[in-house]
Scaffold this motif. Structure first.
Motif, PDB file in Angstrom:
ATOM      1  N   VAL A  27       6.677  -5.866  -5.890  1.00  0.00           N
ATOM      2  CA  VAL A  27       7.557  -4.988  -6.659  1.00  0.00           C
ATOM      3  C   VAL A  27       8.148  -5.745  -7.845  1.00  0.00           C
ATOM      4  O   VAL A  27       8.246  -6.979  -7.810  1.00  0.00           O
ATOM      5  N   PRO A  28       8.545  -5.024  -8.917  1.00  0.00           N
ATOM      6  CA  PRO A  28       9.224  -5.680 -10.042  1.00  0.00           C
ATOM      7  C   PRO A  28      10.588  -6.187  -9.591  1.00  0.00           C
ATOM      8  O   PRO A  28      11.495  -5.399  -9.320  1.00  0.00           O
ATOM      9  N   LEU A  29      10.718  -7.496  -9.473  1.00  0.00           N
ATOM     10  CA  LEU A  29      11.857  -8.112  -8.801  1.00  0.00           C
ATOM     11  C   LEU A  29      13.202  -7.715  -9.403  1.00  0.00           C
ATOM     12  O   LEU A  29      14.099  -7.247  -8.703  1.00  0.00           O
ATOM     13  N   ARG A  30      13.360  -7.929 -10.713  1.00  0.00           N
ATOM     14  CA  ARG A  30      14.669  -7.705 -11.325  1.00  0.00           C
ATOM     15  C   ARG A  30      15.111  -6.251 -11.178  1.00  0.00           C
ATOM     16  O   ARG A  30      16.280  -5.971 -10.903  1.00  0.00           O
ATOM     17  N   ASP A  31      14.189  -5.310 -11.351  1.00  0.00           N
ATOM     18  CA  ASP A  31      14.546  -3.894 -11.246  1.00  0.00           C
ATOM     19  C   ASP A  31      15.135  -3.563  -9.883  1.00  0.00           C
ATOM     20  O   ASP A  31      16.183  -2.904  -9.780  1.00  0.00           O
ATOM     21  N   ILE A  32      14.463  -4.004  -8.818  1.00  0.00           N
ATOM     22  CA  ILE A  32      14.905  -3.656  -7.466  1.00  0.00           C
ATOM     23  C   ILE A  32      16.217  -4.357  -7.119  1.00  0.00           C
ATOM     24  O   ILE A  32      17.128  -3.752  -6.559  1.00  0.00           O
ATOM     25  N   VAL A  33      16.315  -5.637  -7.467  1.00  0.00           N
ATOM     26  CA  VAL A  33      17.540  -6.395  -7.165  1.00  0.00           C
ATOM     27  C   VAL A  33      18.744  -5.767  -7.848  1.00  0.00           C
ATOM     28  O   VAL A  33      19.816  -5.602  -7.246  1.00  0.00           O
ATOM     29  N   GLU A  34      18.597  -5.404  -9.111  1.00  0.00           N
ATOM     30  CA  GLU A  34      19.727  -4.813  -9.836  1.00  0.00           C
ATOM     31  C   GLU A  34      20.087  -3.436  -9.295  1.00  0.00           C
ATOM     32  O   GLU A  34      21.262  -3.053  -9.303  1.00  0.00           O
ATOM     33  N   GLN A  35      19.114  -2.688  -8.810  1.00  0.00           N
ATOM     34  CA  GLN A  35      19.413  -1.402  -8.175  1.00  0.00           C
ATOM     35  C   GLN A  35      20.255  -1.608  -6.915  1.00  0.00           C
ATOM     36  O   GLN A  35      21.072  -0.760  -6.548  1.00  0.00           O
ATOM     37  N   THR A  53      17.079   9.300 -10.686  1.00  0.00           N
ATOM     38  CA  THR A  53      15.786   8.655 -10.912  1.00  0.00           C
ATOM     39  C   THR A  53      15.941   7.549 -11.953  1.00  0.00           C
ATOM     40  O   THR A  53      16.857   7.576 -12.783  1.00  0.00           O
ATOM     41  N   PHE A  54      15.032   6.589 -11.912  1.00  0.00           N
ATOM     42  CA  PHE A  54      15.043   5.491 -12.877  1.00  0.00           C
ATOM     43  C   PHE A  54      13.608   5.033 -13.099  1.00  0.00           C
ATOM     44  O   PHE A  54      12.702   5.354 -12.317  1.00  0.00           O
ATOM     45  N   THR A  55      13.390   4.279 -14.175  1.00  0.00           N
ATOM     46  CA  THR A  55      12.048   3.823 -14.533  1.00  0.00           C
ATOM     47  C   THR A  55      11.929   2.324 -14.307  1.00  0.00           C
ATOM     48  O   THR A  55      12.776   1.540 -14.758  1.00  0.00           O
ATOM     49  N   LEU A  56      10.891   1.910 -13.604  1.00  0.00           N
ATOM     50  CA  LEU A  56      10.642   0.501 -13.324  1.00  0.00           C
ATOM     51  C   LEU A  56       9.921  -0.159 -14.499  1.00  0.00           C
ATOM     52  O   LEU A  56       9.227   0.503 -15.272  1.00  0.00           O
ATOM     53  N   SER A  57      10.074  -1.477 -14.603  1.00  0.00           N
ATOM     54  CA  SER A  57       9.377  -2.233 -15.650  1.00  0.00           C
ATOM     55  C   SER A  57       7.885  -2.302 -15.391  1.00  0.00           C
ATOM     56  O   SER A  57       7.085  -2.452 -16.323  1.00  0.00           O
ATOM     57  N   ALA A  58       7.500  -2.217 -14.116  1.00  0.00           N
ATOM     58  CA  ALA A  58       6.087  -2.218 -13.722  1.00  0.00           C
ATOM     59  C   ALA A  58       5.973  -1.463 -12.406  1.00  0.00           C
ATOM     60  O   ALA A  58       6.937  -1.370 -11.638  1.00  0.00           O
ATOM     61  N   ALA A  59       4.815  -0.911 -12.139  1.00  0.00           N
ATOM     62  CA  ALA A  59       4.613  -0.134 -10.916  1.00  0.00           C
ATOM     63  C   ALA A  59       4.415  -1.042  -9.714  1.00  0.00           C
ATOM     64  O   ALA A  59       3.758  -2.093  -9.819  1.00  0.00           O
ATOM     65  N   PRO A  60       4.974  -0.699  -8.553  1.00  0.00           N
ATOM     66  CA  PRO A  60       4.692  -1.446  -7.321  1.00  0.00           C
ATOM     67  C   PRO A  60       3.199  -1.397  -7.001  1.00  0.00           C
ATOM     68  O   PRO A  60       2.522  -0.409  -7.313  1.00  0.00           O
ATOM     69  N   LEU A  61       2.698  -2.450  -6.368  1.00  0.00           N
ATOM     70  CA  LEU A  61       1.273  -2.498  -6.027  1.00  0.00           C
ATOM     71  C   LEU A  61       1.068  -3.305  -4.757  1.00  0.00           C
ATOM     72  O   LEU A  61       1.974  -3.999  -4.284  1.00  0.00           O
ATOM     73  N   GLU A  62      -0.126  -3.194  -4.200  1.00  0.00           N
ATOM     74  CA  GLU A  62      -0.473  -3.953  -3.003  1.00  0.00           C
ATOM     75  C   GLU A  62      -1.370  -5.116  -3.395  1.00  0.00           C
ATOM     76  O   GLU A  62      -2.325  -4.956  -4.159  1.00  0.00           O
ATOM     77  N   LYS A  63      -1.056  -6.301  -2.874  1.00  0.00           N
ATOM     78  CA  LYS A  63      -1.849  -7.490  -3.176  1.00  0.00           C
ATOM     79  C   LYS A  63      -2.016  -8.317  -1.917  1.00  0.00           C
ATOM     80  O   LYS A  63      -1.043  -8.839  -1.361  1.00  0.00           O
ATOM     81  N   LYS A  64      -3.234  -8.412  -1.447  1.00  0.00           N
ATOM     82  CA  LYS A  64      -3.568  -9.197  -0.259  1.00  0.00           C
ATOM     83  C   LYS A  64      -2.685  -8.831   0.934  1.00  0.00           C
ATOM     84  O   LYS A  64      -2.179  -9.697   1.657  1.00  0.00           O
ATOM     85  N   GLN A  95       1.446   5.513   4.476  1.00  0.00           N
ATOM     86  CA  GLN A  95       0.124   5.100   3.999  1.00  0.00           C
ATOM     87  C   GLN A  95      -0.643   6.251   3.357  1.00  0.00           C
ATOM     88  O   GLN A  95      -1.372   6.059   2.375  1.00  0.00           O
ATOM     89  N   LYS A  96      -0.463   7.465   3.868  1.00  0.00           N
ATOM     90  CA  LYS A  96      -1.184   8.610   3.331  1.00  0.00           C
ATOM     91  C   LYS A  96      -0.786   8.890   1.891  1.00  0.00           C
ATOM     92  O   LYS A  96      -1.634   9.121   1.013  1.00  0.00           O
ATOM     93  N   ASN A  97       0.513   8.874   1.613  1.00  0.00           N
ATOM     94  CA  ASN A  97       1.011   9.166   0.265  1.00  0.00           C
ATOM     95  C   ASN A  97       1.202   7.907  -0.574  1.00  0.00           C
ATOM     96  O   ASN A  97       1.611   8.010  -1.729  1.00  0.00           O
ATOM     97  N   ARG A  98       0.953   6.745   0.049  1.00  0.00           N
ATOM     98  CA  ARG A  98       1.136   5.455  -0.646  1.00  0.00           C
ATOM     99  C   ARG A  98       2.540   5.347  -1.237  1.00  0.00           C
ATOM    100  O   ARG A  98       2.737   4.910  -2.378  1.00  0.00           O
ATOM    101  N   SER A  99       3.524   5.743  -0.443  1.00  0.00           N
ATOM    102  CA  SER A  99       4.923   5.682  -0.874  1.00  0.00           C
ATOM    103  C   SER A  99       5.728   4.880   0.145  1.00  0.00           C
ATOM    104  O   SER A  99       5.331   4.737   1.297  1.00  0.00           O
ATOM    105  N   PHE A 100       6.861   4.368  -0.289  1.00  0.00           N
ATOM    106  CA  PHE A 100       7.725   3.614   0.617  1.00  0.00           C
ATOM    107  C   PHE A 100       9.167   3.746   0.178  1.00  0.00           C
ATOM    108  O   PHE A 100       9.462   4.070  -0.976  1.00  0.00           O
ATOM    109  N   LYS A 134       6.557   4.860  -5.203  1.00  0.00           N
ATOM    110  CA  LYS A 134       5.168   5.174  -4.899  1.00  0.00           C
ATOM    111  C   LYS A 134       4.292   4.144  -5.581  1.00  0.00           C
ATOM    112  O   LYS A 134       4.518   3.788  -6.748  1.00  0.00           O
ATOM    113  N   LEU A 135       3.315   3.617  -4.842  1.00  0.00           N
ATOM    114  CA  LEU A 135       2.428   2.616  -5.412  1.00  0.00           C
ATOM    115  C   LEU A 135       1.724   3.172  -6.644  1.00  0.00           C
ATOM    116  O   LEU A 135       1.263   4.314  -6.668  1.00  0.00           O
TER     117      LEU A 135
END
Length: 346
Positions: free
Chosen positions: A147-155, A131-142, A95-100, A115-116
């Protein structure tokens, strides 16, 4: 390279082979394991069905409530807990670094770090970091990490399909083949045959110098090595499955712990199956023993895997074992050019 077990193969596997098949009767830890009558393990499911805007998802055949999937700028964003459950991932959030990070539990080791608010991702399989580049940055919602679904699944080696008409998103984990679709290996003198490992080449056959009366093959699944051993012995008396099971447990090394004992039906018949782990200072291995009696012969097929620092490999072990055991026969058919007779060749 896939090869029949040869002199230059790994020392830990040589030790395992000798201890597994040549050791005198002893007492293994937790020998009184629970037996599940006529059970049949199945490879773990790895699939999910979601719908844009829906709070319901079906993951590995079970319904769960989720933060709705949505699309933004052509990128489908999905709650990470769907992928955690589907791929059976370990998960940690700072939570401190907003990373997972997400870490696989199966035999192929991989850790993905994010990292969010940032599109950079990192993959570490224990051998190489990239390292790799995501199509969109992960974020927190409610309260949910999206996370960008296709990027993570393919990884993670999976595939994503989308039906624009129904707005349905399907995710499927992709299993790498275990057995070869063309070649079989067997022994005409002892009467057995089994599918060769995926990628097998006949010119890779070699003599066995570490174990008399058995045949072993090393192969790779998910980029990690496993060992398959086939051993045949003669028996003048007919044994029950329970007796075969007890005989297997009695021959285990004291460092082996019985995790499970069961019976399993396969095309060749019903097998006694004993799953063990090794707890010693030198190695961490997982063995599974499949035993069947046909006429006056007892056939034992042993699957050996090392943990490589990741002990949660039961699902992968079952996938490998079942792929081979569905092809095992207590017969050998001569005249098939794609069936390698080790008795004649070696």
């Amino acid at each position: 390279m896939i090869q029949v077990y040869a002199k230059r193969t790994y020392l830990t596997f040589i030790m395992a082979l000798c201890l597994t098949l040549a050791i005198p009767f002893g007492t293994a830890a937790a020998a009184a394991a629970t037996t599940v009558e006529s059970s049949l393990h199945k490879p773990l499911r790895s699939d999910a069905v979601l719908r844009l805007g829906s709070t319901s998802a079906v993951v590995n055949g079970m319904t769960m409530t989720v933060q709705p999937v949505y699309e933004k700028n052509g990128v489908t964003m999905a709650p990470v807990n769907v992928l955690i459950r589907m791929f059976r991932l370990d998960y940690s959030y700072d939570q401190k670094n907003r990373s997972f990070w997400l870490k696989t539990r199966l035999f192929e080791q991989q850790q993905l770090s994010f990292k969010l608010g940032e599109r950079k991702g990192e993959s570490n399989n224990g051998l190489k970091i990239r390292t790799f580049t995501l199509s969109a940055a992960p974020l927190e919602k409610k309260g949910s990490l999206m996370v960008p679904l296709r990027d993570i699944v393919e990884q993670l080696g999976g595939k994503v399909t989308y039906d624009a008409k129904t707005k349905e998103v399907r995710i499927k984990g992709v299993d790498k083949p275990v057995t070869d679709s063309k070649y079989r290996i067997g022994d005409s003198s002892r009467g057995w045959s089994i599918a060769a490992p995926a990628g097998f080449k006949p010119e890779n056959l070699g003599k066995i110098e570490t174990c008399e009366g058995c045949f072993a093959i090393s192969g790779f699944a998910s980029d990690r090595e496993y060992l398959l051993i086939v051993s045949v012995s003669d028996s003048n008396s007919r044994l029950t499955l329970k007796q075969l099971q007890e005989q297997t447990v009695a021959k285990l090394h004291p460092s082996q712990v019985v995790q499970e004992s069961r019976f399993a039906k396969q095309p060749a018949g019903e097998f006694s199956v004993v799953s063990t782990s090794w707890n010693d200072a030198f190695t961490a291995r997982y063995n599974e023993y499949w035993t069947i009696q046909a006429d006056e012969r007892i056939y034992t097929i042993v699957f050996i895997q090392g943990s490589y620092g990741n002990g949660h490999i039961i699902g992968e072990r079952d996938r490998i074992a079942l792929a081979f055991m569905e092809t095992f026969k207590t017969t050998f058919t001569s005249g098939n050019p794609n069936q390698i007779d080790t008795y004649e060749k070696l």
